[in-house]
Structures are given as C-alpha cells and as structure tokens.
Design an enzyme around this catalytic site. Structure first.
Site, PDB file in Angstrom:
ATOM      1  NE  ARG A   1       5.044   3.620   5.066  1.00  0.00           N
ATOM      2  CZ  ARG A   1       4.644   2.559   4.296  1.00  0.00           C
ATOM      3  NH1 ARG A   1       3.548   1.877   4.897  1.00  0.00           N
ATOM      4  NH2 ARG A   1       4.803   2.136   3.296  1.00  0.00           N
ATOM      5  CG  ASP A   2      10.441   7.612   5.900  1.00  0.00           C
ATOM      6  OD1 ASP A   2      10.942   8.054   6.865  1.00  0.00           O
ATOM      7  OD2 ASP A   2      11.157   7.294   5.032  1.00  0.00           O
ATOM      8  CB  CYS A   3       8.850  13.046   6.295  1.00  0.00           C
ATOM      9  SG  CYS A   3       8.650  13.713   8.044  1.00  0.00           S
TER      10      CYS A   3
ATOM     11  CB  SER B   1       9.941   3.799   4.522  1.00  0.00           C
ATOM     12  OG  SER B   1      11.127   3.206   4.865  1.00  0.00           O
TER      13      SER B   1
END
Length: 424
Positions: A118-120, A124
C-alpha cells in the site's frame, strides 16, 4: 446581530452535542431497501466520532467557537477506515459497525485499505503480508457486512498508484502489479457478492491519471463487477472538476467496451484532461488542453461529443466523490517557494470542508458526495521535499498518517464552503 455571550454560546454547544448524541435515535427514517444508494439514502453518523470527542475537549478547555464547530462537524456522516488486523478482527469490527447502522436504519460507508504494498511504502505504508492474506482479510470483511446495507470504497490509491508506478526498481517483472490488479478485482467481486453492498473501486483524482489510463486500469481491476468508482479520496480538487473527469472515464469505458467495433479495447484513444485530438493543438493560447485550466477542457468534451455521443445512462458506470476537504479547492503554493515536489495533496494548508455528504447530488452519474477521508486526520509527516522533517507550511513535524490532528480539524470546519451547519 450581536455575538453570543459566553453562557449562550456554551448552551448552544451543549445543545449541539446533545443533538449529536441523539442521532442514533433520530436516524431511523425508512430508506428504500431495494437499492443500496438512492437519492433518499441517509448515511450513518457515528455519535462517538473523533470530532464529537474533540468537541468535548474544546468545551472543557473553554474554547466555545471550536467546540461548536466540532459539534457541527460531528453531526455529518463520515467513512470508517479498516486498515489492518486479522481476518477475525476485521470481521468483528465491520459487523459491529453495520449492526449499529442497521439499528437506526442508516447506510454506513466503509473503506477497505489493506492491500499489499500500500502507498508505495510511503506515508500510509502497510497492508497485508501477501495476496493470500489479503484475500482472507477481504473474505472476512465481506462476512462482517453479511446481508446488511453498506457502501464500500475499495483501496484508495491502490489502482492509480500501482507497484509499477512506485519506481523503476519496485516491480521490474510486472509480477507485483499483476497481483495488485487481481487482488483488487477479487475484492470488488467478493464484496459485491453481499446482497446489499455497493462497491466503488478507487480511481484517484482529476489531476492524476489520464482518462484512458485509469479507464483501462478500472476495467482490468473489475470495476464492471461493482457499482462504479470513487474519486478525490483524501484530496481537495473541486467537486465539479471531479464530476467532469468521472463522466469522461465512464464514457471512455463505454466507448472501449460497447462503442464502435473499431474502438473495442482502445481506452487509449480517449481524450483526457491532458490532451484531446479535437483541439487545434497549434500553440495558440487555449488551443490545447491544460490539466490546470478547465476552460480548455472544452476540447476534451468536444472529443467525447464527436466520438462517443450520449450513451444510455444506465450503461455508464457511476461514481462517488470525496468532498471532505475540497470546499476551497486545491492548494497551490506561491511560485518558486519549493524547488521540489510541494506535495500539494499532503495536509494542504488553508483548506475547508466541501459539500455535505448526500446521495441526492442532482448529477446523473454521481451516486453520492461522501466524506471518505476523515476530516481532521493527518495525511502523514509531509516535508514538501525540503530534506528535513519539518513541514514548512505548519512549522512542525506533521502527525503520522491517520492520526487525529485537532488544529487541522478546526481549520477545515472554520473554512468550510458552504458554511458548516448542523445535519438535521
């Protein structure tokens, strides 16, 4: 009109807080059961939200103005995010929420946010450890909803920010991106299998992916198995800009799947907020599409008019728009203030609450305006790429992503457009 005196202001705050607490009793007017979202749908308000708790803190501190604003904010429905936990934990938490909403005949808005990578791995970061773990988590999420009404926004940024977009070394073989797309499709299908659940796959915002690009990503990730897509989550671009963008996306998908035979599979032919072949593109002012100048989007409209026409509305995907922070539109720092990326999306200063949550939008393809991002929660410790840890817009280290930030909540309420009122 004379301003309220201290006693009258305190009485007004307490009245608002009492009304907020009573929402669980007054929310029980019938909503049509055959569809999850209709113009008459009323969304669930958590009487114990962070804004409601902040109102009590502000009241206890004698800060009547902010207490009143927080009480008003707390009267409006906001999404609840599910970001971690075991399958058993998420099933229990989801089930408790939908049961509370069912008790007052309201529809809760939930966000599934646990996809791997998630979110690279940025502000986050997190998510499930593997696709297998994620799918068990989604199975449990869906089981928690059961047969109750629910609106679910699937994985904000998960499709607009695929692993292949995270950098040249993140996914050199494409394996992670393929897994992400398959995981999102699994989530949409699994959640939509619940009989009274509306599912919207996140599609970023108007200033991110080009129309054809996100249209193809949505198709690949199973938007056709759900109710549509979501726009502007955790962002602040104007509502009308996102409505226009969403309409183009819906028409682009139709063009590439149900349009002329030669167009099948060609979302890449669609005009966008960045380019339109219908424009002269001759270098004269206004004769090419600019993503920051909506006046030039007439050329994008022209392309869709010429090539798509007016498809039947019931054959177009619908969408929802997050209006939790877009009352004053997008933030633009002073020219030259930052040499790197100013992170205009990240805890943008001076923003305000936007249009109130409602399913009665008056826009044919927009099923609802929702407060998906919880107003007052930080986006992360933004640095505007200055190399330090301080956010120069605030002069502090911003709270971690998802942390309640009273000063931001106060500012959003104070700057609301339209002016914040009590939800009746």
């Amino acid at each position: 009109m004379n301003p309220l005196g201290p006693r009258r202001r305190a009485a007004a705050v307490m009245a608002a807080l009492t009304a907020c607490a009573a929402l669980t009793a007054t929310q029980a007017q019938a909503t049509p059961a055959q569809d999850v979202i209709t113009p008459a749908t009323k969304f669930y308000v958590d009487p114990h939200s962070k804004a409601a708790k902040q109102a009590l803190v502000d009241f206890g501190n004698g800060d009547m103005e902010n207490a009143a604003n927080m009480a008003l904010l707390a009267s409006w429905p906001q999404a609840e995010w599910f970001t971690e936990g075991t399958p058993g934990e998420v099933r229990g938490k989801v089930n408790r929420l939908v049961r509370r909403a069912r008790a007052v005949d309201r529809t809760p808005v939930l966000v599934a946010y646990d996809v791997p990578g998630r979110d690279c791995s940025q502000y986050s970061s997190g998510g499930a450890a593997s696709s297998a773990a994620y799918r068990k988590w989604i199975d449990a999420f869906a089981a928690g909803i059961g047969d109750d009404k629910a609106v679910v926004v699937v994985e904000p940024d998960g499709l607009a920010n695929l692993p292949k977009d995270c950098g040249p070394t993140t996914d050199p073989t494409g394996e992670l991106t393929a897994a992400r797309v398959a995981d999102l499709a699994y989530a949409v299908k699994t959640l939509k299998a619940r009989p009274r659940t509306a599912v919207y796959l996140d599609a970023g915002n108007v200033q991110w992916r080009a129309v054809g690009d996100i249209a193809q990503r949505l198709q690949d990730a199973g938007v056709q198995y759900g109710d549509g897509f979501a726009l502007n989550v955790s962002n602040n671009h104007p509502t009308d800009h996102n409505a226009r963008y969403g309409t183009w996306i819906a028409k682009c998908i139709w063009f590439a799947t149900k349009g002329p035979g030669q167009a099948r599979g060609h979302t890449d032919w669609c005009a966008s907020q960045y380019y339109s072949s219908a424009a002269p593109n001759d270098g004269a002012p206004g004769n090419a599409v600019s993503p920051t100048d909506p006046i030039t989007w007439r050329w994008t409209d022209a392309w869709f008019d010429q090539n798509v026409g007016t498809p039947p509305t019931d054959e177009l995907h619908h969408f929802v728009i997050d209006t939790s922070r877009n009352g004053r539109g997008a933030w633009t720092p002073a020219p030259g203030k930052y040499s790197g990326d100013p992170e205009i999306w990240c805890n943008a200063p001076g923003r305000g609450l936007g249009p109130r949550p409602t399913a009665d939008t008056g826009v044919p393809l927009v099923d609802a305006y929702l407060w998906i991002k919880i107003p007052g929660e930080s986006d992360g410790s933004c640095t505007r790429n200055t190399g330090g840890t301080i956010d120069p817009e605030y002069g502090i280290v911003d709270p971690p992503a998802g942390t309640w930030w009273p000063d931001q909540a106060h500012a959003l309420a104070r700057n609301a457009v339209p002016r914040l009122t009590f939800n009746r």
